[in-house]
Design an enzyme around this catalytic site. Structure first.
Site, mmCIF file in Angstrom:
data_model
loop_
_atom_site.group_PDB
_atom_site.id
_atom_site.type_symbol
_atom_site.label_atom_id
_atom_site.label_comp_id
_atom_site.label_asym_id
_atom_site.label_seq_id
_atom_site.Cartn_x
_atom_site.Cartn_y
_atom_site.Cartn_z
ATOM 1 N N PRO A 96 2.218 -3.946 -8.664
ATOM 2 C CA PRO A 96 2.349 -2.780 -9.547
ATOM 3 C C PRO A 96 2.445 -1.489 -8.729
ATOM 4 C CG PRO A 96 0.379 -4.073 -10.089
ATOM 5 C CD PRO A 96 0.969 -4.683 -8.862
ATOM 6 N N GLY A 100 -2.554 1.674 -6.107
ATOM 7 C CA GLY A 100 -3.471 1.474 -4.981
ATOM 8 C C GLY A 100 -3.309 0.148 -4.273
ATOM 9 N N LEU A 101 -2.240 -0.618 -4.595
ATOM 10 C CA LEU A 101 -2.096 -1.948 -4.002
ATOM 11 C C LEU A 101 -0.998 -2.007 -2.933
ATOM 12 C CD1 LEU A 101 -2.623 -4.205 -7.171
ATOM 13 C CD2 LEU A 101 -4.307 -3.403 -5.511
ATOM 14 N N GLY A 102 -0.568 -0.860 -2.478
ATOM 15 C CA GLY A 102 0.321 -0.832 -1.307
ATOM 16 C C GLY A 102 1.766 -1.212 -1.598
ATOM 17 N N SER A 103 2.225 -0.965 -2.833
ATOM 18 C CA SER A 103 3.581 -1.409 -3.179
ATOM 19 C C SER A 103 4.646 -0.748 -2.303
ATOM 20 C CB SER A 103 3.811 -1.197 -4.676
ATOM 21 O OG SER A 103 4.787 -0.271 -4.930
ATOM 22 N N ALA A 106 4.657 -2.263 1.186
ATOM 23 C CA ALA A 106 5.143 -3.652 1.188
ATOM 24 C C ALA A 106 6.661 -3.692 1.043
ATOM 25 C CB ALA A 106 4.471 -4.434 0.059
ATOM 26 N N ASP A 149 -2.497 1.288 5.430
ATOM 27 C CA ASP A 149 -1.704 0.487 4.481
ATOM 28 C C ASP A 149 -0.571 -0.240 5.201
ATOM 29 O OD1 ASP A 149 -3.357 1.694 2.678
ATOM 30 O OD2 ASP A 149 -1.791 2.487 1.386
HETATM 31 C C1 MEV Z 1 -4.679 4.425 0.366
HETATM 32 O O1 MEV Z 1 -4.455 3.025 0.266
HETATM 33 C C2 MEV Z 1 -5.787 4.687 1.345
HETATM 34 C C3 MEV Z 1 -6.100 6.166 1.565
HETATM 35 O O2 MEV Z 1 -7.206 6.195 2.470
HETATM 36 C C4 MEV Z 1 -4.936 6.918 2.138
HETATM 37 C C5 MEV Z 1 -4.635 6.522 3.587
HETATM 38 O O3 MEV Z 1 -5.464 5.942 4.251
HETATM 39 O O4 MEV Z 1 -3.522 6.875 4.037
HETATM 40 C C6 MEV Z 1 -6.539 6.841 0.270
#
Ligand code: MEV
Length: 323
Positions: A96, A100-103, A106, A149
């Site tokens: 998605p 926050g899952l790195g789409s 990836a 990420d």
């Molecule tokens: C995002 O997955 C992680 C954060 O710490 C941003 C980053 O590390 O670049 C919020």
């Protein structure tokens, strides 16, 4: 035709603080992936297709911030290719977006791998090289990414990561015992760039408070690393919940994330926290077999939009990557 892929990711410990030089720990979500397919194009030009987004454009017509176009241009620059052949690049993703899952990372890593192999440049594809190229793309979309990420999606292993000049400190490592995690989506989309920018503004206004919070996150990540390597699942859970409290202090949590954390803990999760940039996106809950169903049911009753389950295994448990 060349196909390649990269996984999603979760941050187990240390998001945001990692941008300020504190250690953090992330793990791949190997069963939720982005894919890139590269073919020769019988027609002139480089065609960029993202069926999920209903997009089909030529590279020559793409905006400079177009996600796939930026990757192609980056690879061309990094590999010093004067002129690219006519190609069709199709991208799809099960991850998605803005959750926050790195789409984004990836998708970039999958395109880099598939395109490099298709162009006969597979020898370039070390995890480190893929991570470095993906980082260049992350900078376009996220402003000041820490680099965690791109590292975890390129290495596809749990990593202990410290942002560092001139090279980041990257330690892939293995957990001692399997970790079963539920990844619950709030259904609220959020922009990593905006949330990271907002934390920066707060840090500029009150750097002493924020530095103290970041240092506490760093201490938690270091203790967690030991607990992960010792297989102390109860302690890992407790540290996750402590990390969530610090993320609340940074104001990157929000009511739905807090509610999902609360219900997961009340239903017997060993620990729970938001994962990634926050202000929406996903939370993670550490469970045992005994409580998994109860926690999952509780999260759904609290209106989690989707729940993924993942197990971080003591050994590398994923197919070999292209290259
Ligand atoms: C995002 O997955 C992680 C954060 O710490 C941003 C980053 O590390 O670049 C919020």
């Amino acid at each position: 035709m060349t196909i390649d892929t990269a996984p999603g990711k979760i941050i187990l410990f240390g998001e945001h603080a990692v941008v300020y030089g504190q250690p953090a720990i992330a793990a791949p979500l190997s069963h939720v992936r982005a894919y890139a397919v590269v073919k020769n194009n019988p027609n002139p030009g480089i065609r960029l297709i993202a069926p999920d987004l209903g997009s089909d454009i030529l590279l020559s017509d793409a905006d400079t911030d177009d996600a796939i176009a930026a990757v192609v241009t980056q690879l061309q620059k990094a590999a010093n290719i004067q002129e690219l052949p006519d190609l069709t690049i199709t991208v799809s993703s099960q991850i998605p977006i803005a959750s926050g899952l790195g789409s984004g990372a990836a998708i970039a890593a999958a395109v880099i791998r598939a395109l490099a192999v298709h162009l006969g440049l597979g020898y370039l594809l070390t995890d480190e090289w893929v991570s470095d190229q993906t980082y260049e793309i992350e900078k376009i979309h996220h402003g000041t990414p820490s680099g965690i990420d791109n590292t975890v999606v390129a290495y596809e292993r749990p990593v202990y990561f410290v942002r560092h000049q001139p090279r980041n400190h990257i330690e892939p490592f293995a957990v001692a015992k399997p970790l079963r995690l539920l990844v619950a989506d709030t259904g609220i989309r959020s922009s990593t760039k905006d949330v990271v920018g907002d934390v920066r503004r707060q840090w500029e206004l009150d750097s002493s408070t924020f530095n103290t919070i970041f240092e506490s996150c760093g201490r938690i990540a270091n203790t967690a690393r030991q607990a992960l390597e010792a297989g102390d699942v109860a302690q890992i859970g407790q540290l996750m919940t402590e990390n969530h409290a610090l993320l609340q202090k940074m104001s990157v949590s929000e009511p739905k994330l807090d509610r999902l954390v609360e219900v997961a803990l009340a239903a017997g999760a060993l620990g729970a926290k938001l994962s990634g940039a926050g202000r929406g996106g996903n939370m993670i809950a550490l469970v045992t077999d005994d409580v998994e169903t109860a926690v999952s049911t509780a999260l759904l009753s609290a209106n989690a939009k989707n729940i993924l389950t993942t197990t971080i295994l003591p050994t590398k448990n994923f197919p070999p990557q292209g290259g």
